[in-house]
Design an enzyme around this catalytic site. Structure first.
Site, PDB file in Angstrom:
ATOM      1  N   SER A   1     -42.372 -37.447  39.845  1.00  0.00           N
ATOM      2  CA  SER A   1     -41.979 -37.687  41.232  1.00  0.00           C
ATOM      3  C   SER A   1     -40.769 -36.888  41.682  1.00  0.00           C
ATOM      4  O   SER A   1     -40.468 -36.854  42.873  1.00  0.00           O
ATOM      5  CB  SER A   1     -41.698 -39.181  41.442  1.00  0.00           C
ATOM      6  OG  SER A   1     -42.902 -39.912  41.367  1.00  0.00           O
TER       7      SER A   1
ATOM      8  N   GLU B   1       0.784  -1.228   0.000  1.00  0.00           N
ATOM      9  CA  GLU B   1       0.000   0.000   0.000  1.00  0.00           C
ATOM     10  C   GLU B   1       0.821   1.286   0.000  1.00  0.00           C
ATOM     11  O   GLU B   1       0.372   2.303  -0.533  1.00  0.00           O
ATOM     12  CB  GLU B   1      -0.930   0.003   1.229  1.00  0.00           C
ATOM     13  CG  GLU B   1      -1.939  -1.121   1.263  1.00  0.00           C
ATOM     14  CD  GLU B   1      -2.988  -0.977   0.172  1.00  0.00           C
ATOM     15  OE1 GLU B   1      -3.333   0.171  -0.180  1.00  0.00           O
ATOM     16  OE2 GLU B   1      -3.431  -2.022  -0.350  1.00  0.00           O
TER      17      GLU B   1
END
Length: 878
Positions: A474, A87
């Site tokens: 239960s 770049e």
């Protein structure tokens, strides 16, 4: 000649003045609209929500943009060099604007008549991405250049590079180079190589065109360019350049680098964060630390999946996912030579819950095995022991005959699921049709330490831990029995297990509950009725010795809503509905000695810079902190010194004290005073009745049942584990500190086990989302309990026993097993056992002609002399 020199000098001066004037004029033209460079510090980057376990493992990343911020020091040197080469070769030399780049752009403009080259430096690109648009206009370029110069005056080159690599878009929702490394290569940035760094640097000019997933050819071309530039600039030598050029372009999309699988918790957190912060939840960089313990969460995931796979094997093999019509010649070819459509067919199948997709290539009748090819191309052999389970499925309660050979189960061309096995290799598997939920909580403060809401979140996002309303069967009985004790009953109270027929408008018919075995057991003690899960005795205990209204009022503070508390006899058998988290919350009250805690999963929320925005302040179950002791003080308030001889000062909650600095200082001062007084004070541990100032700021959970009833119920449920429907837990875990209860609902639609010690509460549920029956013999003890055992085996590994201490107000009396009355010296030894009672609640019976044998037993009391009888499993309510 002299005139020409003077002319040229004059023209040069005029040009310089003109350029300078132009630059100054341009600056003053655009300067009023330029933002201050330092505002970059105030512009937040969009950072996704990250969710962690309490021990720092990443659970999930939630947000549209995937970004992982890194500092300059965290950037490998060759990563920086790759971006400089690609770049801005003069990045570390220019002041933000590179005149050479500008000249190149100007020449390009003169030649083409359009702006085809930007000539932008890294700093200019940063200025554009923060403040400007991408329009190809000279005014925008001027603003970009002046902003770049201002940025260079405000930030160092290293800071600019870090801002750049964190800000830029790399395609595939990846923002920043660290996120791009994870997305494309499945690695943290520190682990990528030079070739991969060059690939990432090459993506920036056109992420959609140059990203290696979408276009490997274009990405390879761009990588070659970047590597060539790096070589020209002497960032890499010829040998490294050659090696990087030969590196294969291997890239595929990778998900977040999650370290812990807890998708149901991640969704719970996402929803709560959305309620708190709205849409900025996904972009403001929030970090959420949950209460999950990674070790326990992994145990929950493993035990749930393993348990469901074992259950589905019992219910029969439903056949292959598909059967492809492929000739044998094609099947015998190497995977790489298969046509793309066939490979994609195999790879298109998901791999839920750790299962893998495989194609049956051939059967080996001599070895009674099958050759398969996984979606990855790996070849494996399925041996007979991994296939022999596959009785054909007929319906929910019937399977066919056991297979005798591999040909009875598989055929070439079958697409099937396989699972890895501990012995190595793979076994035939299938996706469970049933679902399960596993959750554990800390009984001290309600922290959810593990949560698995289903077999696979990608298949079903329905969280069965929090959203499933199912009959607890239960497993609800202990709460009814606690209400019975509160009404003056004891564990030795005699109740009749005999037929009950009740006309109930609420139930809209005659109600005839039965025992699982179909038998009646006559007169039984309360303890025995609970650990053998006798339905009829439980109903009579509620209706005749407790009262429905009394029970409902007693149970509501446990955290149950109205749906869990039907106002009829079915309450005794868990006829309401509750979620697994509801049950865990309620069982925690037994585990912590009687306090109502509230489950929570978010421990803290912090902002992007680490500031704490929220920290949970859960109500703590802490008996030492009560200003008024419940009935009588607990003996554990007066203890010996630590093993090292030091005074153990002000231990309130052994694991979650949450002391402020001021409290710690006051506690330390109190310790110093204690050390100066008589030696007997060394065994004194102050509680809130002695030093209330140490506990003023604590958020204390409310007490909802007495410690005596909590102790008696946990002791009765220890009998469930030692000799009742949960006896398998005792056989496999061999721990004396476990209490729990099985549960099975009508027609075996739900199977439960809820169990605990003083450190952890764990609840397991198994059932079908469609409420269909689980099948014959699929009760809590067979279907849910093995999952709970496997979870606890891992959770409690190397953990010390955490037994509930016996509180003051409990006495132990030898009783007659037939009458429940205090034993006399005339009773046969085989008809007497020790039983616990609350002080003042020992039964007075006419048969007792002598003083009852009262004994203050140790906490590990067990009625070993009692005949264990048979295990009674619970079913149906109606």
């Amino acid at each position: 000649m002299k005139r020409a020199l003077i002319l040229l000098t004059g023209l040069g001066v005029i040009a310089t003045v003109s350029v300078t004037a132009g630059i100054v004029g341009a600056y003053y033209y655009v300067a009023p609209g330029l933002p201050a460079a330092d505002t970059i510090r105030e512009i937040p980057l969009q950072i996704p929500l990250r969710i962690y376990s309490r021990d720092g493992r990443l659970i999930e990343e939630v947000g549209e943009r995937r970004r992982i911020l890194v500092s300059y020091d965290e950037l490998p040197g060759f990563v920086v060099e790759a971006f400089v080469a690609a770049e801005d070769r003069r990045f570390f030399d220019h002041p933000g604007v590179d005149y050479q780049g500008i000249l190149r752009a100007l020449v390009s403009f003169i030649r083409s008549g359009s702006i085809s080259q930007g000539g932008s430096t890294i700093t200019q690109q940063l200025a554009r991405d923060y403040f400007l648009t991408r329009e190809q206009l000279f005014t925008r370029k001027l603003r970009e250049a002046f902003l770049a110069y201002k940025i260079e005056q405000e930030f160092t080159k290293e800071e600019i590079m870090a801002l750049f690599v964190n800000k830029m878009f790399f395609g595939q929702r990846a923002y920043g180079v660290a996120a791009a490394a994870q997305v494309y290569f499945g690695k943290p940035l520190r682990d990528i190589n030079v070739a991969e760094a060059a690939t990432l640097a090459g993506v920036l000019p056109a992420p959609s065109q140059y990203n290696p997933v979408r276009s490997p050819a274009n990405a390879t071309m761009r990588r070659s360019y970047v590597l060539g530039r790096m070589n020209e600039l002497d960032f890499i030598g010829d040998a490294e350049y050659g090696q990087a050029m030969e590196h294969p372009m291997l890239s595929k999309l990778h998900g977040t680098a999650n370290e812990l699988s807890a998708p149901y918790v991640a969704e719970m957190v996402r929803r709560e964060m959305l309620e708190r912060y709205g849409e900025e939840t996904y972009s403001a960089g929030y970090k959420v630390v949950t209460t999950l313990d990674s070790r326990l969460q992994e145990a929950a995931n493993y035990s749930l999946r393993n348990g469901l796979l074992e259950f589905t094997r019992r219910r029969g093999y439903r056949g292959p996912l598909a059967r492809l019509d492929i000739d044998e010649l094609t099947l015998q070819q190497p995977f790489a030579e298969w046509d793309e459509e066939l490979r994609m067919t195999l790879q298109d199948y998901r791999s839920p819950g750790g299962l893998q997709v495989a194609l049956v290539r051939a059967l080996d009748e001599a070895r009674n095995s099958a050759q398969v090819v996984l979606a990855s191309g790996t070849e494996e052999e399925l041996q007979w022991f991994g296939i022999s389970w596959a009785n054909p499925y007929i319906d929910w309660q019937t399977t066919g005959d056991a297979p005798e050979s591999v040909a009875d189960v598989l055929a070439p061309g079958d697409i099937v699921y396989v699972m890895p096995i501990t012995e190595g290799g793979y076994a035939l598997a299938q996706l469970p049709a049933a679902q399960s939920a596993v959750v554990s909580v800390d009984p001290v403060d309600g922290a959810i330490t593990s949560l698995a809401g289903g077999f696979d979140f990608a298949i079903s996002k329905f969280n069965r831990v929090t959203q499933a309303a199912r009959q607890p069967g239960s497993s609800f009985k202990p709460f009814v029995y606690a209400a019975a004790l509160a009404q003056g009953n004891t564990l030795a109270t005699i109740i009749l297990d005999a037929p009950v027929v009740i006309s109930s408008a609420a139930l809209e018919r005659l109600w005839k509950p039965i025992n699982y075995s179909g038998r009646f057991y006559g007169e039984r003690r309360v303890r025995e009725a609970l650990y053998r899960s006798m339905n009829l005795a439980s109903v009579r205990l509620l209706l005749e010795k407790t009262g429905i209204g009394n029970a409902v009022r007693y149970l509501a503070p446990f955290g149950f809503n109205d749906a869990a508390l039907p106002r009829n006899g079915s309450l005794a058998l868990g006829g309401g509905v509750a979620s697994p988290l509801d049950m865990a919350q309620a069982y925690a009250t037994f585990a912590n000695g009687g306090y109502a805690i509230t489950p929570y999963v978010i421990d803290s929320i912090s902002g992007p810079t680490g500031e704490i925005l929220y920290r949970a302040e859960p109500a703590l179950a802490c008996q030492h902190c009560e200003a008024e002791a419940p009935q009588e003080l607990d003996d554990s308030l007066f203890t010996s010194t630590d093993d090292d001889g030091e005074i153990d000062y002000v231990e309130v909650s052994a694991r979650r004290r949450h002391m402020t600095p001021d409290e710690e200082q006051r506690a330390y001062e109190l310790q110093m005073r204690l050390e100066q007084i008589a030696p007997s004070a060394e065994s004194f541990r102050p509680d809130a009745t002695v030093a209330p100032e140490l506990f003023e700021s604590m958020n204390l959970a409310p007490r909802v049942i007495t410690p005596q009833i909590a102790f008696l119920i946990q002791d009765a449920m220890r009998s469930v584990v030692r000799r009742g429907t949960g006896a398998r837990a005792w056989r496999e875990l061999q721990r004396t500190d476990l209490s729990g209860k099985t549960g099975t609902s009508n027609d075996r639609r739900d199977a439960w086990f809820a169990g605990y010690n003083s450190s952890i509460v764990g609840v397991v549920w198994v059932g079908y989302d469609e409420f269909t029956p689980l099948g014959p013999r699929e009760e809590g003890s067979r279907t849910a309990l093995p999952i709970w055992i496997e979870f606890m085996r891992i959770a409690l590994d190397s953990m010390p026993l955490a037994e509930m201490p016996m509180p003051q107000g409990i006495v132990t009396v030898k009783i007659n097993t037939r009458t429940g009355c205090p034993a006399t010296f005339n009773d046969p030894p085989n008809e007497t056992i020790f039983e616990h009672f609350r002080t003042g609640n020992v039964p007075e019976c006419d048969v007792a002609t002598e003083e009852p044998n009262i004994f203050n037993a140790a906490n590990d009391f067990e009625d070993e002399s009692e005949d264990s009888g048979e295990e009674e499993e619970e079913d149906p309510i109606f």
